[in-house]
Design an enzyme around this catalytic site. Sequence first.
Site: not given
Ligand code: F6R
Length: 607
Positions: A2, A27, A74, A98-99, A479, A483, A486, A502, A602
């Site tokens: 948020c 956010r 969010w 926010n929180g 990763e 990617k 998500e 396994h 984000k």
């Molecule tokens: C995936 C992604 C998230 C962030 C994670 C940590 O594409 O962006 O998995 O890597 O939320 O975020 P930060 O790096 O801001 O601590």
Amino acid sequence: MCGIIGIVGQVPVAPLLVDALKRLEYRGYDSAGIATIEGGELARRRAEGKLVNLEHRLDEEPLAGTIGIGHTRWATHGVPNETNAHPHFSNGVAIVHNGIIENFAELRQELVEDGYAFTSQTDTEVVAHLVSRELKRGARPVDAAHRALKRLEGAFALAIMFQGDDDLIIGARNGPPLAIGHGKGEMYLGSDAIALAPFTNSVTYLEDGDWAVVRRNHVEIFDMKGEPVERPRQQSVGSSFLVDKGNYHHFMEKEIHEQPEVISHTLAHYLDFTEGRARALDLPFDFAKLDRLAMSACGTAYLAGSIGKYWFERYARLPVDIDIASEFRYREMPLSGKSAALFISQSGETADTLASLRYCRDQNVPIGAVVNVRGSTIAREADVTFPILAGPEVGVASTKAFTCQLSALASLAVMAGVARGHIASEAESILIRQLAEAPRFANQVLRLSDQIEKVARELSRVRHVLYLGRDTSYPLAMEGALKLKEISYIHAEGYAAGELKHGPIALIDETMPVIVIAPHDRIFDKTMSNMQEVAARGGRIILITDEAGAARTSLTTMDTIVLPDVPEFIAPIVYALPIQLLAYFTAVAMGTDVDQPRNLAKSVTVE
Ligand code: F6R
């Protein structure tokens, strides 16, 4: 998560609030809303979904007023709809939050028994009612807010506005960040300096437990006991322009393409290419004296750290523990006097990473942080910050921050190797020459976009994908899977190739594509054996390798993406790009919201 904003201004604030919310949309983007005091009365507009919906709402029904608060959500408590959107009102009190208020259930029960009716499912509404109950009991607005704040448990950044006082916003912080922006005859509150950047670059960051009385010409900050506290005013480095997509379709596409440049900026920060030496940094620890490095991060940043572990252990002979921050923070890891801790975070605000940092601080361990957002809480609380020079990353899926984190970690591993006597001068210049080549190789990979897009079109028709890799390609496989899931919502898993037999091999059939990340290195043949095991069971393989690797494999059920031959050390940086492009083109083919995928945000400032 948020984003919150508050303005005590001179001119109509509604357009300024919306503009600031655009900078905070990273956010959260489930719903948005603003409130102002219009003609002496609180008034608000809220809308479910993206900010653009709120803008339409305001076009139809504009809001006047020179004081206001705003929110982009969010969802934690309550579905993302207009009723649950902030600001929340209670008898002349407006609030954005926010929180998470952890004791909201008890408070709600208490307020219900006291006759308060709830209109939303949020935890936030209890705060509005608590403040309004204190007003009803005769407290003045500032005292009412303070009394209510003392009842709250959990994590919060709050902005509170009162009908009847158009020169007052109360801000409070416990956990998620909150900054005050100082203007001339105007004051601001925001979740970060970037939101405030068009208004002012003079900011004060509140610390945990702080609350502030913000008026047009004056700000006072207090601790929870109500004692005044001094917090420094700083020049923010928030960029005042709203980053745009340029000629790209999505921020993610643009950010993938920016990588050659930002990787090179990041490397140049740590390495002197002319001398072939790692730059000397002022560190709160001596790499030579460490017996362990504890690393911790979340999501993609954790996977960057997982690759960093291979580098620190291989090139610097420095043992590394890498943990997911939400586990690290509670697992009470013993840390010796010879340990240092390293946290990795693009945003610098991730709640679990920050809590892990604070755990290490309590253990008196020196702390470094690899961060993108300067001025963020993690950057400020670390003993030393290792910046990545990725620039603002807008796409929710991390791309350029990941490769810049890798670039910083590879540089630090070289630095550590030299300090610990495991990398001699000649080897140092070889490794640095190899890193210097990474941007050029990244550029070559971008030219394979058309071929990768074709493979992605096929991927977009499946429901499950497996990624395999060994050594540094193992975290990269995870990763790749992260990617893909998500942004395309396709279920994907990343596995160490050797683990296949396994368990996961049971999943293999002709409907399950297996993406194998395998540069032609020391263990290439081992990964090839795993690939044969997949092929033998009818699995469809997409191999990402180099020319030497491609020459050694030929299977009929296979697509091969052939990358340039790169030194083993820098392979993870270069191989990150095709997996990002694969996820990107798959999501585009599926028509998902690439930059703002569902349910994500984000910056994750709640546990
Ligand atoms: C995936 C992604 C998230 C962030 C994670 C940590 O594409 O962006 O998995 O890597 O939320 O975020 P930060 O790096 O801001 O601590």
